[in-house]
Scaffold this motif. Structure first.
Motif, PDB file in Angstrom:
ATOM      1  N   ALA A  23      -2.307   3.398  -6.278  1.00  0.00           N
ATOM      2  CA  ALA A  23      -0.936   4.044  -6.244  1.00  0.00           C
ATOM      3  C   ALA A  23      -0.228   3.883  -5.180  1.00  0.00           C
ATOM      4  CB  ALA A  23      -0.999   5.412  -6.726  1.00  0.00           C
ATOM      5  N   ALA A  24      -0.878   4.182  -4.068  1.00  0.00           N
ATOM      6  CA  ALA A  24      -0.203   3.968  -2.617  1.00  0.00           C
ATOM      7  C   ALA A  24       0.045   2.550  -2.311  1.00  0.00           C
ATOM      8  CB  ALA A  24      -0.997   4.508  -1.562  1.00  0.00           C
ATOM      9  N   ASP A  25      -0.801   1.689  -2.906  1.00  0.00           N
ATOM     10  CA  ASP A  25      -0.394   0.000  -2.744  1.00  0.00           C
ATOM     11  C   ASP A  25       0.590  -0.392  -3.428  1.00  0.00           C
ATOM     12  OD1 ASP A  25      -2.824  -0.225  -1.174  1.00  0.00           O
ATOM     13  OD2 ASP A  25      -4.278  -0.798  -2.392  1.00  0.00           O
ATOM     14  N   HIS A  26       0.829   0.214  -4.514  1.00  0.00           N
ATOM     15  CA  HIS A  26       2.066  -0.395  -5.480  1.00  0.00           C
ATOM     16  C   HIS A  26       3.285   0.243  -4.832  1.00  0.00           C
ATOM     17  CE1 HIS A  26       0.094  -1.980  -9.040  1.00  0.00           C
ATOM     18  NE2 HIS A  26      -0.452  -0.819  -9.278  1.00  0.00           N
ATOM     19  N   GLU A  35      -1.150   9.910   2.491  1.00  0.00           N
ATOM     20  CA  GLU A  35      -2.031   9.557   3.785  1.00  0.00           C
ATOM     21  C   GLU A  35      -2.065   7.730   3.857  1.00  0.00           C
ATOM     22  OE1 GLU A  35      -5.536  11.386   3.624  1.00  0.00           O
ATOM     23  OE2 GLU A  35      -4.491  13.275   3.854  1.00  0.00           O
ATOM     24  N   HIS A  36      -2.525   7.169   2.466  1.00  0.00           N
ATOM     25  CA  HIS A  36      -2.638   5.819   2.489  1.00  0.00           C
ATOM     26  C   HIS A  36      -1.176   4.906   2.566  1.00  0.00           C
ATOM     27  CE1 HIS A  36      -4.785   2.123   1.775  1.00  0.00           C
ATOM     28  NE2 HIS A  36      -4.200   2.002   0.368  1.00  0.00           N
ATOM     29  N   LEU A  37      -0.281   5.440   1.966  1.00  0.00           N
ATOM     30  CA  LEU A  37       0.857   5.288   1.894  1.00  0.00           C
ATOM     31  C   LEU A  37       1.502   4.943   3.236  1.00  0.00           C
ATOM     32  CD1 LEU A  37       3.452   3.991   0.473  1.00  0.00           C
ATOM     33  CD2 LEU A  37       4.233   6.091   0.022  1.00  0.00           C
ATOM     34  N   LEU A  38       1.480   6.236   4.159  1.00  0.00           N
ATOM     35  CA  LEU A  38       1.944   6.081   5.358  1.00  0.00           C
ATOM     36  C   LEU A  38       1.222   5.078   6.329  1.00  0.00           C
ATOM     37  CD1 LEU A  38       2.307   9.974   6.153  1.00  0.00           C
ATOM     38  CD2 LEU A  38       4.073   8.311   5.881  1.00  0.00           C
ATOM     39  N   HIS A  39      -0.061   4.984   6.122  1.00  0.00           N
ATOM     40  CA  HIS A  39      -0.905   3.899   6.726  1.00  0.00           C
ATOM     41  C   HIS A  39      -0.303   2.605   6.377  1.00  0.00           C
ATOM     42  CE1 HIS A  39      -4.300   1.883   8.414  1.00  0.00           C
ATOM     43  NE2 HIS A  39      -4.507   1.135   7.528  1.00  0.00           N
ATOM     44  N   ARG A  40      -0.066   2.338   5.011  1.00  0.00           N
ATOM     45  CA  ARG A  40       0.525   0.871   4.728  1.00  0.00           C
ATOM     46  C   ARG A  40       1.807   0.423   5.092  1.00  0.00           C
ATOM     47  NH1 ARG A  40      -1.537  -1.726   0.386  1.00  0.00           N
ATOM     48  NH2 ARG A  40       0.067  -3.323   1.253  1.00  0.00           N
ATOM     49  N   LEU A  41       2.553   1.531   5.493  1.00  0.00           N
ATOM     50  CA  LEU A  41       4.012   1.646   6.074  1.00  0.00           C
ATOM     51  C   LEU A  41       4.253   1.843   7.531  1.00  0.00           C
ATOM     52  CD1 LEU A  41       5.723   2.872   2.940  1.00  0.00           C
ATOM     53  CD2 LEU A  41       5.380   0.409   3.570  1.00  0.00           C
ATOM     54  N   ALA A  42       3.342   1.961   8.227  1.00  0.00           N
ATOM     55  CA  ALA A  42       3.188   2.419   9.552  1.00  0.00           C
ATOM     56  C   ALA A  42       4.133   1.785  10.362  1.00  0.00           C
ATOM     57  CB  ALA A  42       1.917   2.348  10.338  1.00  0.00           C
ATOM     58  N   ASP A  43       4.336   0.422  10.352  1.00  0.00           N
ATOM     59  CA  ASP A  43       5.250  -0.344  10.995  1.00  0.00           C
ATOM     60  C   ASP A  43       6.721  -0.308  10.556  1.00  0.00           C
ATOM     61  OD1 ASP A  43       4.113  -1.680   8.693  1.00  0.00           O
ATOM     62  OD2 ASP A  43       5.578  -3.473   9.158  1.00  0.00           O
ATOM     63  N   LEU A  44       7.018   0.302   9.687  1.00  0.00           N
ATOM     64  CA  LEU A  44       8.289   0.506   9.206  1.00  0.00           C
ATOM     65  C   LEU A  44       8.814   2.032   9.329  1.00  0.00           C
ATOM     66  CD1 LEU A  44       8.435  -1.002   5.465  1.00  0.00           C
ATOM     67  CD2 LEU A  44       9.504  -2.218   7.867  1.00  0.00           C
ATOM     68  N   ALA A  45       7.706   2.789  10.129  1.00  0.00           N
ATOM     69  CA  ALA A  45       7.981   4.258  10.611  1.00  0.00           C
ATOM     70  C   ALA A  45       8.653   5.071   9.590  1.00  0.00           C
ATOM     71  CB  ALA A  45       8.942   3.957  11.715  1.00  0.00           C
ATOM     72  N   PRO A  46       8.083   5.294   8.196  1.00  0.00           N
ATOM     73  CA  PRO A  46       8.703   5.858   7.393  1.00  0.00           C
ATOM     74  C   PRO A  46       9.139   7.316   7.818  1.00  0.00           C
ATOM     75  CG  PRO A  46       6.494   5.594   6.647  1.00  0.00           C
ATOM     76  CD  PRO A  46       6.798   4.600   7.819  1.00  0.00           C
ATOM     77  N   ARG A  47      10.326   7.873   7.091  1.00  0.00           N
ATOM     78  CA  ARG A  47      10.380   9.399   7.285  1.00  0.00           C
ATOM     79  C   ARG A  47       9.990  10.280   6.023  1.00  0.00           C
ATOM     80  NH1 ARG A  47      16.477   9.315   9.411  1.00  0.00           N
ATOM     81  NH2 ARG A  47      16.382   7.554  11.150  1.00  0.00           N
TER      82      ARG A  47
END
Length: 293
Positions: free
Chosen positions: A226-229, A259-271
């Motif tokens: 789900a986080a990958d999607h 947790e996995h979503l924040l890891h996958r998007l870390a370079d975009l610094a999601p809020r």
């Protein structure tokens, strides 16, 4: 007499209303059922909006509301948004005009994006990712609804849970799903799945995330998928130099999906949202509508 500002966040499963005074102080909150007009009787949508607003107003006279903004999931499904706004005004008993915008607008504002330019990924019952400039859409991904899309959202998680429960009814996830659905056999589980409104499959999402958080391997695979999607949807829409806000219960609730979503998007610094979308809608209601070209 003090005038009031009303904001509504109308999603696929829940509607939330917030009442503020002109200084932004909270006066009331209310809730109701989902108010997404896509695939729902308009009368039900208006009824859920009215229930949430009535609870937020309490004993106060609706005539005191000077501004109202509704962020509506399924906004694009409306054939006549202006007409729907007028019907909402009548259903809510308001004297002021109702400003109707997609639910992405207050969701982005809830992330502290003051100028209204950035990307918001909403993962609740359904999923959508939109890059905005005020109320103007610059790019969009997802938002196709449960039948054609919503990958990674609550409905998708619930559907995957039913698929696993049918194939492995006695595994940890299968047992939890069958207990929730009152289905003691795979065939009865299928009858449950097809015997009611599709959106109720989203009610199974917490079973998946809960078991995933406890370390169940099958549930963890579903949660990470789900986080990958969701990450793929955000990357296809967001611009690195602009803010990216995560919204919706699936994307923001503590657990393995977030947790996995924040890891996958870390370079975009999601809020994550600094406030809820209904409060953001009420704050936006008190500001002049921003004109975009």
């Amino acid at each position: 007499m003090t005038t009031l500002h009303l904001g509504v966040d109308a999603g696929g499963s829940h509607t939330r209303a917030v009442l503020l005074d002109p200084a932004g102080a909270l006066l009331g909150r209310g809730g109701g059922g989902g108010a997404n007009p896509a695939g729902q009787d308009p009368a039900d949508t208006l009824g859920h909006l009215a229930a949430a607003v009535s609870a937020a107003l309490g004993p106060r006279d609706p005539a005191r509301v000077a501004a109202c903004l509704i962020g509506l999931a399924g906004y694009r499904a409306l054939p006549d948004p202006d007409g729907f706004a007028r019907r909402a005004r009548a259903a809510l008993g308001l004297h002021c005009p109702v400003r109707l915008v997609p639910d992405t607008v207050p969701a982005l504002a809830a992330g502290g994006v003051a100028d209204g330019r950035g990307t918001v990924l909403i993962a609740g019952t359904g999923t959508i990712c939109v890059r905005l400039d005020g109320t103007r859409t610059l790019a969009r991904g997802g938002g196709l609804g449960w039948l054609l899309g919503d990958e990674g959202g609550g409905f998708w998680l619930g559907r995957e849970a039913v698929r696993v429960a049918h194939a492995d009814p006695d595994g940890p996830l299968g047992t939890a799903v069958r207990a929730h659905c009152g289905a003691d056999t795979p065939d009865r589980l299928l009858r449950w799945a097809y015997g009611g409104p599709p959106r109720r499959l989203a009610d199974l999402a917490p079973l998946v995330t809960g078991l995933a958080g406890d370390g169940d391997a099958t549930a963890l695979v579903i949660a990470r998928t789900a986080a990958d999607h969701l990450a793929a949807l955000a990357r296809a829409t967001a611009v690195p130099a602009e803010p990216l806000v995560l919204a919706g219960s699936v994307a923001t609730s503590p657990g393995p999906v977030r947790e996995h979503l924040l890891h996958r998007l870390a370079d975009l610094a999601p809020r994550l949202p600094a406030t809820d979308a209904a409060t953001a809608a009420a704050l936006l209601a008190g500001r002049p509508a921003r004109r975009t070209p």
